[in-house]
Design a protein around this motif. Structure first.
Motif, short mmCIF file in Angstrom:
data_model
loop_
_atom_site.label_atom_id
_atom_site.label_comp_id
_atom_site.label_asym_id
_atom_site.label_seq_id
_atom_site.Cartn_x
_atom_site.Cartn_y
_atom_site.Cartn_z
N ALA A 103 0.82 -17.70 1.87
CA ALA A 103 1.82 -18.38 2.69
C ALA A 103 1.39 -18.51 4.14
O ALA A 103 1.75 -19.48 4.83
CB ALA A 103 3.15 -17.64 2.61
N ASP B 129 0.71 -9.38 9.35
CA ASP B 129 0.26 -9.00 8.01
C ASP B 129 -1.21 -9.40 7.90
O ASP B 129 -1.54 -10.57 8.00
CB ASP B 129 1.11 -9.73 6.96
CG ASP B 129 0.76 -9.34 5.53
OD1 ASP B 129 -0.17 -8.53 5.34
OD2 ASP B 129 1.42 -9.85 4.61
N GLU C 258 7.45 -6.74 -3.57
CA GLU C 258 7.61 -8.18 -3.52
C GLU C 258 6.45 -8.84 -4.25
O GLU C 258 5.29 -8.48 -4.05
CB GLU C 258 7.63 -8.65 -2.06
CG GLU C 258 7.79 -10.16 -1.91
CD GLU C 258 7.76 -10.60 -0.46
OE1 GLU C 258 7.73 -11.83 -0.23
OE2 GLU C 258 7.74 -9.73 0.43
N LYS D 15 3.67 -13.41 7.38
CA LYS D 15 3.58 -12.59 6.17
C LYS D 15 3.07 -13.40 4.99
O LYS D 15 3.33 -14.60 4.87
CB LYS D 15 4.94 -11.98 5.84
CG LYS D 15 5.36 -10.86 6.77
CD LYS D 15 6.62 -10.19 6.26
CE LYS D 15 7.00 -9.00 7.14
NZ LYS D 15 8.21 -8.30 6.64
N GLY D 16 2.34 -12.69 4.12
CA GLY D 16 1.88 -13.30 2.89
C GLY D 16 0.46 -13.81 3.00
O GLY D 16 0.11 -14.47 3.98
N ARG E 223 3.75 -11.55 -4.96
CA ARG E 223 3.02 -12.56 -4.21
C ARG E 223 1.81 -13.03 -5.00
O ARG E 223 1.16 -12.23 -5.68
CB ARG E 223 2.55 -12.02 -2.85
CG ARG E 223 3.67 -11.69 -1.88
CD ARG E 223 3.11 -11.20 -0.57
NE ARG E 223 4.16 -10.72 0.34
CZ ARG E 223 3.91 -10.07 1.47
NH1 ARG E 223 2.65 -9.85 1.84
NH2 ARG E 223 4.90 -9.66 2.24
#
Length: 325
Positions: free
Chosen positions: A304, A260, A30, A300-301, A32
């Motif tokens: 973010a 995360d 993914e 997550k992130g 990011r």
């Protein structure tokens, strides 16, 4: 609008794997936005600041994407440089079964290695109270000289200078070079934020995080050192030379349902800077930084998940209530 904090360093693309395991066994990733200084700048913006951010990305689709992300997160793009002759750095992240991360960088001559000295004018530095940089841009290219130049000029301009060594072994094949170059950077630093392992790689030792921090301060010139310990919280040590009260603080962190942990260290850095700039004493600054970092792990992130002050407030209030009881 006044911008009294300047953050400098890399912005890159993190490719995060769909599952744990070695890179050769992972089929999907993914995209990011990443880069420790970019995360710090965005985190400060979320905490109701608006820092300036000096970075360099490629004139490619990834660079355009990162520019948009930074602008959408409230950062002015005055010092976001687009390099027409270089690509944007890519970092592939892998996790083992214990959650430990490793990085594979595609960073040979990429844009963030090509920062140049003197791109931040004297007037901008004169308006800044605080300048923060990380260690990745010291690892190669003209960015090494550019970062050292910025730290030296910021210190001479009377800014409070903070620094995160952010050791990535893949970028420093020779630990001795890391210690030498980062040692040059520390000559201009007031506040160092690091892990115990990073400080030990710089030659500082002790039987505890507080002793390692004290050894760093005794070597000078940082007057304040924060040692992060992941889910175990952080230690902060400030000497008599600090503009805030001298103290040794050991905060155990906050118990949260972590999803995360990517970017938690950068969230801590931003929380510490925000707290100290708000004239909080070291004990409160460590608690606030730990709360920002802990809250950042609950989604997550890296970018973010960076929290607002309102999102952090429940952890701090719960801690205060526990102390009162």
């Amino acid at each position: 609008m006044s911008h009294d904090v300047l953050v400098a360093g890399e912005t890159l693309i993190d490719w995060v794997p769909e599952r744990a395991g070695p890179l050769e066994d992972v089929a999907g990733f993914e995209r990011r936005p990443g880069g420790a200084p970019a995360n710090v700048a965005v985190a400060l913006a979320r905490l109701e600041g608006q820092p300036l951010f000096w970075t360099r990305v490629g004139a490619d689709p990834f660079g355009r994407y990162l520019e948009r992300v930074l602008e959408n997160n409230g950062l002015p793009i005055r010092f976001v440089e687009r390099d027409p002759g270089a690509k944007t750095t890519l970092a592939f992240v892998t996790h083992d079964e214990t959650g430990e991360r490793a990085f594979t960088f595609y960073r040979d001559g990429t844009a963030d290695t090509r920062l140049e000295p003197d791109r931040i004018d004297d007037e901008t530095l004169a308006d800044c109270e605080w300048v923060h940089a990380g260690g990745v841009t010291l690892s190669s290219g003209s960015s090494r000289a550019a970062t050292l130049d910025l730290l030296e000029r910021a210190a001479a301009a009377g800014c409070t200078v903070s620094f995160d060594p952010n050791l990535r072994p893949a970028l420093w094949p020779n630990v001795g070079t890391f210690a030498s170059v980062v040692g040059d950077a520390l000559a201009h630093v007031d506040v160092c934020l690091a892990t115990a392992a990073e400080l030990e790689a710089l030659g500082f030792s002790g039987d505890s995080a507080a002793e390692i921090a004290r050894a760093t301060i005794d070597h000078g010139p940082p007057h304040t050192v924060f040692v992060t310990r992941g889910s175990d919280g952080a230690v902060g040590v400030a000497s008599d030379d600090a503009p805030w009260p001298a103290d040794v603080v050991d905060h155990p962190g906050f118990d949260v349902a972590a999803v995360d942990t990517t970017g938690a260290g950068d969230a801590f850095v931003a929380g510490a800077i925000a707290a100290l700039r708000d004239d909080q004493e070291p004990a409160d600054a460590v608690a606030f930084a730990n709360a920002v970092a802990a809250t950042a792990t609950t989604a997550k992130g890296a970018m973010a998940a960076l929290p607002t002050r309102d999102a952090v407030a429940p952890l701090l209030e719960a801690e205060r209530s526990h102390r009162r009881s």
